[in-house]
Design a protein around this motif. Structure first.
Motif, mmCIF file in Angstrom:
data_model
loop_
_atom_site.group_PDB
_atom_site.id
_atom_site.type_symbol
_atom_site.label_atom_id
_atom_site.label_comp_id
_atom_site.label_asym_id
_atom_site.label_seq_id
_atom_site.Cartn_x
_atom_site.Cartn_y
_atom_site.Cartn_z
ATOM 1 N N ASP A 1 6.257 11.387 -3.282
ATOM 2 C CA ASP A 1 5.105 11.228 -2.397
ATOM 3 C C ASP A 1 4.166 12.414 -2.495
ATOM 4 N N PHE A 2 4.743 13.614 -2.571
ATOM 5 C CA PHE A 2 3.920 14.819 -2.595
ATOM 6 C C PHE A 2 3.102 14.892 -3.882
ATOM 7 N N VAL A 3 3.719 14.532 -5.011
ATOM 8 C CA VAL A 3 3.007 14.546 -6.283
ATOM 9 C C VAL A 3 1.897 13.500 -6.292
ATOM 10 N N SER A 4 2.202 12.295 -5.827
ATOM 11 C CA SER A 4 1.187 11.241 -5.793
ATOM 12 C C SER A 4 0.031 11.623 -4.880
ATOM 13 N N ALA A 5 0.337 12.183 -3.719
ATOM 14 C CA ALA A 5 -0.721 12.606 -2.806
ATOM 15 C C ALA A 5 -1.556 13.732 -3.417
ATOM 16 N N GLY A 6 -0.894 14.646 -4.120
ATOM 17 C CA GLY A 6 -1.647 15.713 -4.784
ATOM 18 C C GLY A 6 -2.592 15.180 -5.848
ATOM 19 N N ILE A 7 -2.141 14.154 -6.577
ATOM 20 C CA ILE A 7 -3.001 13.536 -7.587
ATOM 21 C C ILE A 7 -4.194 12.855 -6.927
ATOM 22 N N LEU A 8 -3.954 12.199 -5.788
ATOM 23 C CA LEU A 8 -5.048 11.562 -5.062
ATOM 24 C C LEU A 8 -6.065 12.598 -4.580
ATOM 25 N N VAL A 9 -5.580 13.748 -4.123
ATOM 26 C CA VAL A 9 -6.500 14.820 -3.722
ATOM 27 C C VAL A 9 -7.305 15.323 -4.917
ATOM 28 N N ALA A 10 -6.631 15.454 -6.071
ATOM 29 C CA ALA A 10 -7.343 15.902 -7.277
ATOM 30 C C ALA A 10 -8.425 14.909 -7.686
ATOM 31 N N PHE A 11 -8.123 13.611 -7.588
ATOM 32 C CA PHE A 11 -9.127 12.599 -7.922
ATOM 33 C C PHE A 11 -10.275 12.612 -6.918
ATOM 34 N N THR A 12 -9.966 12.914 -5.666
ATOM 35 C CA THR A 12 -11.023 13.026 -4.658
ATOM 36 C C THR A 12 -11.944 14.200 -4.972
ATOM 37 N N LEU B 1 1.148 7.844 3.860
ATOM 38 C CA LEU B 1 2.288 8.736 4.023
ATOM 39 C C LEU B 1 2.646 8.889 5.494
ATOM 40 N N ASP B 2 3.866 9.356 5.734
ATOM 41 C CA ASP B 2 4.236 9.717 7.098
ATOM 42 C C ASP B 2 3.408 10.909 7.554
ATOM 43 N N MET B 3 3.290 11.086 8.853
ATOM 44 C CA MET B 3 2.478 12.191 9.371
ATOM 45 C C MET B 3 3.040 13.532 8.921
ATOM 46 N N SER B 4 4.360 13.633 8.774
ATOM 47 C CA SER B 4 4.936 14.892 8.294
ATOM 48 C C SER B 4 4.479 15.179 6.867
ATOM 49 N N GLY B 5 4.420 14.132 6.013
ATOM 50 C CA GLY B 5 3.936 14.317 4.650
ATOM 51 C C GLY B 5 2.463 14.683 4.607
ATOM 52 N N MET C 1 0.831 -1.212 0.000
ATOM 53 C CA MET C 1 0.000 0.000 0.000
ATOM 54 C C MET C 1 0.862 1.258 0.000
ATOM 55 N N ARG C 2 1.983 1.207 0.744
ATOM 56 C CA ARG C 2 2.885 2.371 0.750
ATOM 57 C C ARG C 2 3.484 2.580 -0.632
ATOM 58 N N GLY C 3 3.841 1.488 -1.303
ATOM 59 C CA GLY C 3 4.367 1.605 -2.658
ATOM 60 C C GLY C 3 3.321 2.096 -3.640
ATOM 61 N N ALA C 4 2.066 1.702 -3.440
ATOM 62 C CA ALA C 4 0.996 2.181 -4.315
ATOM 63 C C ALA C 4 0.828 3.688 -4.204
ATOM 64 N N THR C 5 0.972 4.213 -2.983
ATOM 65 C CA THR C 5 0.884 5.661 -2.808
ATOM 66 C C THR C 5 2.042 6.370 -3.493
ATOM 67 N N THR C 6 3.254 5.811 -3.351
ATOM 68 C CA THR C 6 4.432 6.455 -3.926
ATOM 69 C C THR C 6 4.385 6.469 -5.449
ATOM 70 N N SER C 7 3.918 5.386 -6.052
ATOM 71 C CA SER C 7 3.933 5.270 -7.519
ATOM 72 C C SER C 7 2.617 5.640 -8.169
#
Length: 356
Positions: free
Chosen positions: A158-169, A285-289, A5-11
């Motif tokens: 991680d930041f780019v992948s998380a941003g994409i997830l937010v955009a999809f949300t 992601l880590d809590m800092s991320g 799951m962590r790798g899925a978030t990163t990639s």
């Protein structure tokens, strides 16, 4: 499982391809039918290729020995297949510029759409004589060059992948907004429920991933899960389906009658499930991320509301100016007409009856 799951978030940024198709939808032929097909085909191809590549790579090397910078060339080199190592290395060199070029193509068009909706300054939707978004392309390319030059990729993935997830949300929520509408007695209910659903879903997933090992974490995660189900039920019960796509919004009148459009089934269930899955990947992601992502989201939201309030104030001043100018011009025109009547009246002045 946690590592997968962590790798899925990163990639996850690898799935940005079908989002790119949506960005250039305005240049497609029959986008109402071809766009959904393209998205589905791209998703299937990307998923199959990613799984096949992972199976092949882990079949050649143990996952602890895979090179994070150059996986396939190093794996082929370790197996003694030098021609395949050189071929895959050349393929990486050739495909990376293509990926960058596609990103440069997509970003100006996204900025164009935002500027056209007055969410960015108007310079981003200016088109030159050749039909090109020149200023937007220069701005996007310059920003990408600066980021690529000074920011290491390991701090961006991680930041780019998380941003994409937010955009999809946000896309999932937008679909619900266009397919459902608030009841007449509470016109803002749908928006309030969607905000609550997104916040509670993210909180539930963060608690489940980072706090499940504690007793309070289990209790809080279960409470938040119940709130998620309750919020979805309220959207389902109290926000009826729109008669047309967009409901009573202006976009609803732009859809042609008698034309077949793709219609997502099981709304709001599928968008809500997509929101929960995206939140679960973000929670890896880590809590800092996560805090950095929330900070970025807060800054973006603040900019949106500031720019929106500024545009609204400008429009209000323009309306007042037009009203005032219109009144002034009406008075001025009335004075001119009166003076012209007075001048004309000197020659055609009727005879007054004699006083006797």
């Amino acid at each position: 499982v946690a590592g997968v799951m962590r790798g899925a978030t990163t990639s996850f940024f690898g799935y940005l391809g079908f989002d790119g198709i949506c960005c250039v939808a305005g240049e497609a032929k029959s986008p109402n039918l071809n766009l959904p097909r393209s998205v589905m085909i791209t998703l299937v191809l990307v998923t199959v290729l990613y799984i096949a590549a992972a199976v092949a790579l882990t079949g050649m090397q143990h996952y602890t020995e895979i090179s994070p910078e150059s996986g396939f060339p190093e794996a082929f080199k370790a197996r003694g297949v030098m021609w395949a190592a050189q071929l895959t290395a050349a393929g990486e060199i050739c495909t990376l510029p293509v990926v960058v070029l596609i990103s440069v193509i997509l970003q100006p068009r996204l900025q164009y759409a935002l500027a056209r909706d007055e969410l960015l300054p108007p310079m981003f939707c200016e088109v030159d004589a050749g039909g090109n978004i020149k200023k937007g392309t220069i701005a996007a390319g310059s920003l990408m060059t600066l980021i690529a030059t000074f920011v290491p990729f390991e701090d961006l993935d991680d930041f780019v992948s998380a941003g994409i997830l937010v955009a999809f949300t946000v896309t999932n929520s937008s679909l619900i907004v266009m397919r459902r509408e608030s009841p007449t007695y509470r016109p803002r209910l749908l928006g309030q429920l969607l905000v609550a659903f997104n916040v509670v879903s993210l909180g539930m997933c963060i608690t489940f991933v980072h706090g499940w090992g504690f007793a309070w974490g289990k209790l809080l995660a279960l409470i938040l899960a119940a709130l998620v189900a309750l919020t979805w039920g309220l959207i389902k019960m109290f926000c009826p389906s729109s008669a047309v796509f967009g409901g009573n919004r202006p976009i609803a009148s732009t859809w042609a009658e008698g034309v077949e459009y793709f219609r997502t089934p099981f709304v709001p269930l599928i968008p809500c499930l997509g929101t929960i899955f995206n939140a679960y990947l973000i929670a890896q992601l880590d809590m800092s991320g996560i805090l950095l992502l929330l900070l970025y989201f807060v800054i973006s939201t603040a900019f949106y509301f500031y720019y929106r309030a500024r545009k609204r104030a400008v429009r209000s001043r323009q309306r007042r100016f037009r009203r005032g100018r219109g009144s002034y011009e009406e008075v001025e025109m009335h004075q001119v007409e009166s003076s012209e009547d007075a001048v004309d009246g000197e020659d055609t002045k009727p005879e007054l009856p004699a006083i006797t």
